[in-house]
Design a protein around this motif. Structure first.
Motif, short mmCIF file in Angstrom:
data_model
loop_
_atom_site.label_atom_id
_atom_site.label_comp_id
_atom_site.label_asym_id
_atom_site.label_seq_id
_atom_site.Cartn_x
_atom_site.Cartn_y
_atom_site.Cartn_z
N VAL A 7 0.86 -1.18 0.00
CA VAL A 7 0.00 0.00 0.00
C VAL A 7 0.90 1.24 0.00
O VAL A 7 1.68 1.44 0.92
CB VAL A 7 -0.93 0.03 1.23
CG1 VAL A 7 -1.78 1.29 1.23
CG2 VAL A 7 -1.81 -1.22 1.26
N ILE A 8 0.81 2.01 -1.08
CA ILE A 8 1.58 3.26 -1.18
C ILE A 8 0.55 4.39 -1.18
O ILE A 8 0.03 4.77 -2.22
CB ILE A 8 2.45 3.29 -2.45
CG1 ILE A 8 3.32 2.02 -2.53
CG2 ILE A 8 3.33 4.54 -2.45
CD1 ILE A 8 4.28 1.98 -3.73
N LEU A 70 -1.44 -1.02 -4.16
CA LEU A 70 -2.62 -0.16 -4.00
C LEU A 70 -2.08 1.25 -3.74
O LEU A 70 -1.45 1.50 -2.71
CB LEU A 70 -3.50 -0.63 -2.84
CG LEU A 70 -4.81 0.16 -2.68
CD1 LEU A 70 -5.75 -0.10 -3.86
CD2 LEU A 70 -5.51 -0.18 -1.37
N PHE A 71 -2.34 2.13 -4.70
CA PHE A 71 -1.72 3.46 -4.70
C PHE A 71 -2.76 4.52 -4.36
O PHE A 71 -3.92 4.40 -4.74
CB PHE A 71 -1.14 3.70 -6.10
CG PHE A 71 -0.16 4.83 -6.19
CD1 PHE A 71 1.20 4.60 -6.04
CD2 PHE A 71 -0.59 6.12 -6.44
CE1 PHE A 71 2.12 5.64 -6.13
CE2 PHE A 71 0.32 7.17 -6.52
CZ PHE A 71 1.68 6.92 -6.37
N GLY A 72 -2.32 5.57 -3.65
CA GLY A 72 -3.23 6.66 -3.31
C GLY A 72 -3.12 7.83 -4.27
O GLY A 72 -3.76 7.85 -5.32
N ALA A 73 -2.27 8.79 -3.94
CA ALA A 73 -2.11 9.98 -4.78
C ALA A 73 -0.77 10.62 -4.43
O ALA A 73 -0.24 10.39 -3.34
CB ALA A 73 -3.25 10.96 -4.52
N VAL A 74 -0.23 11.41 -5.35
CA VAL A 74 0.94 12.22 -5.02
C VAL A 74 0.66 13.67 -5.36
O VAL A 74 -0.12 13.97 -6.26
CB VAL A 74 2.23 11.78 -5.77
CG1 VAL A 74 2.72 10.43 -5.30
CG2 VAL A 74 2.01 11.81 -7.28
N TYR A 273 -2.41 0.18 -8.89
CA TYR A 273 -3.83 0.51 -8.99
C TYR A 273 -4.12 1.78 -8.21
O TYR A 273 -3.77 1.89 -7.04
CB TYR A 273 -4.66 -0.67 -8.47
CG TYR A 273 -4.40 -1.89 -9.32
CD1 TYR A 273 -5.20 -2.17 -10.43
CD2 TYR A 273 -3.29 -2.71 -9.08
CE1 TYR A 273 -4.92 -3.23 -11.27
CE2 TYR A 273 -3.01 -3.78 -9.92
CZ TYR A 273 -3.82 -4.03 -11.01
OH TYR A 273 -3.53 -5.08 -11.86
N GLU A 274 -4.76 2.73 -8.87
CA GLU A 274 -4.93 4.04 -8.22
C GLU A 274 -6.18 4.76 -8.73
O GLU A 274 -6.58 4.59 -9.87
CB GLU A 274 -3.71 4.92 -8.50
CG GLU A 274 -3.48 5.16 -9.98
CD GLU A 274 -2.32 6.11 -10.30
OE1 GLU A 274 -2.12 7.09 -9.58
OE2 GLU A 274 -1.63 5.85 -11.30
#
Ligand SMILES: [Mg+2]
Ligand SMILES: [Mg+2]
Lengths: 365, 365
Positions: A7-8, A70-74, A273-274
């Motif tokens: 999880v990033i 599982l990616f969030g946002a930057v 995946y984001e």
């Protein structure tokens, strides 16, 4: 099945929404008897603050060792005011795509009946549209040679594709079409461009391997029209980097609710995946962010990286059911939504978990 | 004012609709005391049949000697079944654009209230939209160097622009914005492309010469979204050949009624005005073709080539009034249109002439 997920979460609302996405993955694992293990890693502004580097080496190592991300946002507003900053959160995302060889960007445009009102398109044209875009991500005019004449008066960019680049994404698109409605539309500008003629050649040569898939070719200008005229005619859409950039953004607008859209970046190994929404610092920490795009990103992971089609469909159905029951987050509420049906991030997550549980009961009956 | 117009009707319904366009020009000339003289010339399939050449030398000579060209359409179904034909009607149009140095394609997207129902976009989003596109027509990736590697496995195209090419069309777009709502949106992909950075540089350098024009820059992917989300935000849109190809087709679809759309191809001398619909051989000779795009092309000629803004607006108002009175051609009729309000080509032309006359009476009162 055993799977290891990194999880990033990244920046802004990335933290809040991936927490909910992970809960949904957990619920699916428990229900279907899968074993999902997790790790976390830093990226973006959060990583710069902690290590000075938007993409620490450890994040790459952990990602490569995982089955999916599982990616969030930057992103962070402080860099918007400083366009000359050498170190930027966005470098984290570009860097990890490169490190993992993520050459295909997948963007599902799935319209939930309850949200048809959010689109500019008439509901009767839109209802039931369900498109999966495959946009090539590592080639085309973005990475070809570019430059200026010595007098600075002439500038050029090179659109360029090699056969293997088209082949590897085309194969993924055909495979995806086989699990869907078996239609593939390849978009190019082969009446004008040599790179498009190569693109079309590759798709045409691969088509006989998938006799069940109905293949059509459209020019980018015609595709931009057809997407508005009749979005339901599309199933899988396969296209290059530039045309994909334009078409997927046009399609997001057709869908209307950005807070609902998931995406995947995949290559030959670990996929990422984001949500397509950003870090949204204006609402960060307020507990109001819409977690449904992260939940749908998790569903996409189940489908694409793990081949868990039934599990993925159940998550999508749970989202649909929560919407049908009238629940909304603030961004997808409208004037008719009663106040008590407007939920925060965690409460919407709970609704999805409840729906997942109730689908199970129905299945038992 | 004295003006000499060449009518190049071309193929299919081009003959029928330009005849009506010319009647409208005549009515305007008479009313405003202008003197319009006419000549005719051959192009396309009609020219091939008569001379063996889709663009006879005489057509070029006559065109160069004229103040403007009222163009119909080129094309014939017999060539569709013979893609290898060396001589083709379409060569006539490409050839005349080249011979006259027509480097800017103008496409007005003007929504008539009565036809809002023909679009996929919700009427409340569309109502009142009025956009004028300037698409560069002689540069970009269409004309840059292109080719294949020796092993045929890599293909490239070159996007290329020179400063003077951007300057000459940008100036025309700024000038047009000054006669409209004084907004100019330049569309590029300057975050990625060097040719777009040159494009943006030129537009930014010219902007101070037009302090009354509010200039904005949008990336092509964002523009493709905004066109759907909020078409009314646009006044003049200026863009390159490839991005213009995509955006103008997307915008035509937003407008809904192709039979209503006019366009102009202009350079530094004679301009060419034509409907965007084609030769439509399926309805040729039946007297049912919609002449309104040719009439609106004539209005565009009055505006752009002759600077007759009031005359142009009166023609557009006459079209609007005929639609408001309930008259339709078959292609823009819907289930609610009474049979006796569905007019043929000539009858619709007569309605416009009647409206032009009645506007005059109102003005006298
Ligand atoms: Mg984009
Ligand atoms: Mg086109």
């Amino acid at each position: 099945m055993k799977k290891h997920i990194v999880v990033i979460a990244g920046d802004g609302i990335g933290q809040e929404v991936t927490a909910v996405g992970k809960q949904v993955l957990d619920a699916v694992a428990q229900k279907y008897g899968h074993e999902f293990t997790y790790d976390t890693a830093l990226i973006g502004h959060a990583a710069i603050e902690a290590t000075g580097n938007p993409l620490p080496e450890e994040t790459i190592t952990k990602s490569k060792a995982s089955d999916a991300i599982l990616f969030g946002a930057v992103g962070h507003p402080k860099y918007d005011n400083d366009p000359s900053a050498k170190v930027r959160p966005e470098q984290g995302l570009l860097g990890i795509r490169k490190a993992l060889g993520l050459y295909a960007n997948l963007r599902p445009i799935k319209l939930f009946d309850e949200l048809l009102g959010a689109s500019s398109i008439r509901p009767e044209i839109l209802k039931g549209a369900d498109i999966l875009f495959f946009r090539e991500l590592t080639g085309d005019v973005y990475f070809g040679e570019k430059g200026r004449s010595d007098d600075r008066d002439t500038a050029y960019d090179t659109m360029i594709y090699s056969r293997y680049e088209v082949e590897r994404i085309a194969r993924k698109a055909f495979e995806a079409a086989m699990t869907r409605r078996r239609r593939l539309c390849s978009v190019d500008k082969a009446n004008v461009l040599e790179s498009s003629r190569l693109w079309r050649e590759v798709v045409q040569a691969m088509a006989p391997e998938y006799p069940d898939v109905v293949v059509e070719h459209q020019f980018i200008d015609a595709a931009a029209m057809l997407l508005i005229k009749d979005p339901r005619r599309f199933d899988v859409v396969l296209t290059g980097n530039l045309f994909g950039d334009i078409l997927t953004d046009e399609a997001s607008q057709i869908a209307g609710s950005m807070g609902m859209l998931a995406s995947a970046s995949i290559g030959d190994t670990t996929g990422l995946y984001e949500p397509i929404h950003g870090s949204a610092h204006d609402i960060t920490g307020k507990g109001v962010a819409n977690p449904l795009a992260s939940i749908l990103s998790a569903a996409l992971m189940l489908d694409i990286s793990f081949g868990m089609k039934a599990e993925a469909e159940e998550v999508v159905s749970a989202v649909d059911a929560a919407l049908k029951a009238g629940y909304r987050t603030r961004d997808i509420a409208d004037a008719d939504t009663p106040d008590d049906m407007i939920l925060g991030t965690e409460a919407m997550g709970s609704q999805i978990l409840t729906q997942l549980a109730s689908v199970a009961e129905n299945q038992v009956v």
